[in-house]
Design a protein around this motif. Structure first.
Motif, PDB file in Angstrom:
ATOM      1  N   UNK A  49       0.844  -1.201   0.000  1.00  0.00           N
ATOM      2  CA  UNK A  49       0.000   0.000   0.000  1.00  0.00           C
ATOM      3  C   UNK A  49       0.876   1.246   0.000  1.00  0.00           C
ATOM      4  N   UNK A  50       1.909   1.245   0.837  1.00  0.00           N
ATOM      5  CA  UNK A  50       2.787   2.410   0.930  1.00  0.00           C
ATOM      6  C   UNK A  50       3.561   2.629  -0.368  1.00  0.00           C
ATOM      7  N   UNK A  51       4.022   1.544  -1.000  1.00  0.00           N
ATOM      8  CA  UNK A  51       4.739   1.669  -2.270  1.00  0.00           C
ATOM      9  C   UNK A  51       3.831   2.209  -3.367  1.00  0.00           C
ATOM     10  N   UNK A  52       2.568   1.787  -3.369  1.00  0.00           N
ATOM     11  CA  UNK A  52       1.612   2.295  -4.349  1.00  0.00           C
ATOM     12  C   UNK A  52       1.360   3.781  -4.127  1.00  0.00           C
ATOM     13  N   UNK A  53       1.208   4.176  -2.872  1.00  0.00           N
ATOM     14  CA  UNK A  53       1.023   5.595  -2.559  1.00  0.00           C
ATOM     15  C   UNK A  53       2.244   6.413  -2.981  1.00  0.00           C
ATOM     16  N   UNK A  54       3.438   5.871  -2.771  1.00  0.00           N
ATOM     17  CA  UNK A  54       4.661   6.581  -3.149  1.00  0.00           C
ATOM     18  C   UNK A  54       4.732   6.760  -4.671  1.00  0.00           C
ATOM     19  N   UNK A  55       4.329   5.742  -5.415  1.00  0.00           N
ATOM     20  CA  UNK A  55       4.305   5.822  -6.875  1.00  0.00           C
ATOM     21  C   UNK A  55       3.338   6.917  -7.325  1.00  0.00           C
ATOM     22  N   UNK A  56       2.138   6.940  -6.725  1.00  0.00           N
ATOM     23  CA  UNK A  56       1.148   7.944  -7.068  1.00  0.00           C
ATOM     24  C   UNK A  56       1.619   9.342  -6.656  1.00  0.00           C
ATOM     25  N   UNK A  57       2.285   9.429  -5.497  1.00  0.00           N
ATOM     26  CA  UNK A  57       2.801  10.712  -5.018  1.00  0.00           C
ATOM     27  C   UNK A  57       3.837  11.274  -5.990  1.00  0.00           C
ATOM     28  N   UNK A  58       4.717  10.420  -6.467  1.00  0.00           N
ATOM     29  CA  UNK A  58       5.735  10.870  -7.415  1.00  0.00           C
ATOM     30  C   UNK A  58       5.127  11.421  -8.695  1.00  0.00           C
ATOM     31  N   UNK A  59       4.086  10.749  -9.199  1.00  0.00           N
ATOM     32  CA  UNK A  59       3.417  11.233 -10.405  1.00  0.00           C
ATOM     33  C   UNK A  59       2.685  12.545 -10.143  1.00  0.00           C
ATOM     34  N   UNK A  60       1.980  12.633  -9.025  1.00  0.00           N
ATOM     35  CA  UNK A  60       1.207  13.838  -8.721  1.00  0.00           C
ATOM     36  C   UNK A  60       2.121  15.035  -8.457  1.00  0.00           C
ATOM     37  N   UNK A  61       3.287  14.797  -7.893  1.00  0.00           N
ATOM     38  CA  UNK A  61       4.210  15.897  -7.587  1.00  0.00           C
ATOM     39  C   UNK A  61       4.769  16.526  -8.861  1.00  0.00           C
ATOM     40  N   UNK A  62       4.806  15.785  -9.957  1.00  0.00           N
ATOM     41  CA  UNK A  62       5.354  16.301 -11.217  1.00  0.00           C
ATOM     42  C   UNK A  62       4.323  17.043 -12.072  1.00  0.00           C
ATOM     43  N   UNK A  63       3.043  16.963 -11.690  1.00  0.00           N
ATOM     44  CA  UNK A  63       1.997  17.586 -12.506  1.00  0.00           C
ATOM     45  C   UNK A  63       1.564  18.901 -11.857  1.00  0.00           C
ATOM     46  N   UNK A  64       1.670  20.007 -12.590  1.00  0.00           N
ATOM     47  CA  UNK A  64       1.223  21.287 -12.035  1.00  0.00           C
ATOM     48  C   UNK A  64      -0.281  21.242 -11.742  1.00  0.00           C
ATOM     49  N   UNK A  65      -0.667  21.789 -10.606  1.00  0.00           N
ATOM     50  CA  UNK A  65      -2.073  21.820 -10.226  1.00  0.00           C
ATOM     51  C   UNK A  65      -2.478  20.685  -9.302  1.00  0.00           C
ATOM     52  N   UNK A  66      -1.603  19.699  -9.109  1.00  0.00           N
ATOM     53  CA  UNK A  66      -1.921  18.565  -8.239  1.00  0.00           C
ATOM     54  C   UNK A  66      -1.114  18.599  -6.944  1.00  0.00           C
ATOM     55  N   UNK A  67      -0.735  19.803  -6.532  1.00  0.00           N
ATOM     56  CA  UNK A  67       0.066  19.930  -5.316  1.00  0.00           C
ATOM     57  C   UNK A  67      -0.694  19.439  -4.086  1.00  0.00           C
ATOM     58  N   UNK A  68      -1.990  19.769  -4.010  1.00  0.00           N
ATOM     59  CA  UNK A  68      -2.779  19.337  -2.855  1.00  0.00           C
ATOM     60  C   UNK A  68      -2.907  17.811  -2.824  1.00  0.00           C
ATOM     61  N   UNK A  69      -3.058  17.214  -3.988  1.00  0.00           N
ATOM     62  CA  UNK A  69      -3.129  15.747  -4.051  1.00  0.00           C
ATOM     63  C   UNK A  69      -1.815  15.132  -3.602  1.00  0.00           C
ATOM     64  N   UNK A  70      -0.697  15.693  -4.042  1.00  0.00           N
ATOM     65  CA  UNK A  70       0.609  15.185  -3.630  1.00  0.00           C
ATOM     66  C   UNK A  70       0.792  15.307  -2.121  1.00  0.00           C
ATOM     67  N   UNK A  71       0.314  16.404  -1.561  1.00  0.00           N
ATOM     68  CA  UNK A  71       0.412  16.597  -0.110  1.00  0.00           C
ATOM     69  C   UNK A  71      -0.460  15.574   0.625  1.00  0.00           C
ATOM     70  N   UNK A  72      -1.658  15.321   0.125  1.00  0.00           N
ATOM     71  CA  UNK A  72      -2.552  14.338   0.754  1.00  0.00           C
ATOM     72  C   UNK A  72      -1.957  12.931   0.661  1.00  0.00           C
ATOM     73  N   UNK A  73      -1.325  12.617  -0.446  1.00  0.00           N
ATOM     74  CA  UNK A  73      -0.688  11.301  -0.581  1.00  0.00           C
ATOM     75  C   UNK A  73       0.495  11.168   0.372  1.00  0.00           C
TER      76      UNK A  73
END
Length: 80
Positions: free
Chosen positions: A19-43
């Protein structure tokens, strides 16, 4: 058709490392996309909570000697 009774009911076991590895993968993708900062923070918060749950879930669940047995299955007639 058979129904296997499970007594007592208990929460499912989860692999928190996966679960944590999946969240980390999603966090990495969200951190690279402008406008998804809040999602990256939540992840990032969810990863922290997964780490904490993994530390506290080290104890196995006590089921008071419960062992599933094959004869606990019951026959259920098919409906037509």
């Amino acid at each position: 058709m058979f129904r296997v009774t499970r007594k007592p009911s208990h929460p499912p076991r989860m692999d928190l490392t996966t679960v944590r590895e999946t969240l980390a993968y999603m966090h990495g993708d969200a951190a690279r996309v402008p406008g998804l900062e809040k999602l990256a923070q939540a992840l990032a918060v969810a990863m922290t909570e997964a780490d904490e749950a993994r530390r506290t879930a080290a104890r196995p669940i006590d089921l008071d000697g419960y062992r599933p047995r094959p004869y606990a299955a019951r026959f259920i007639a098919a409906r037509r």
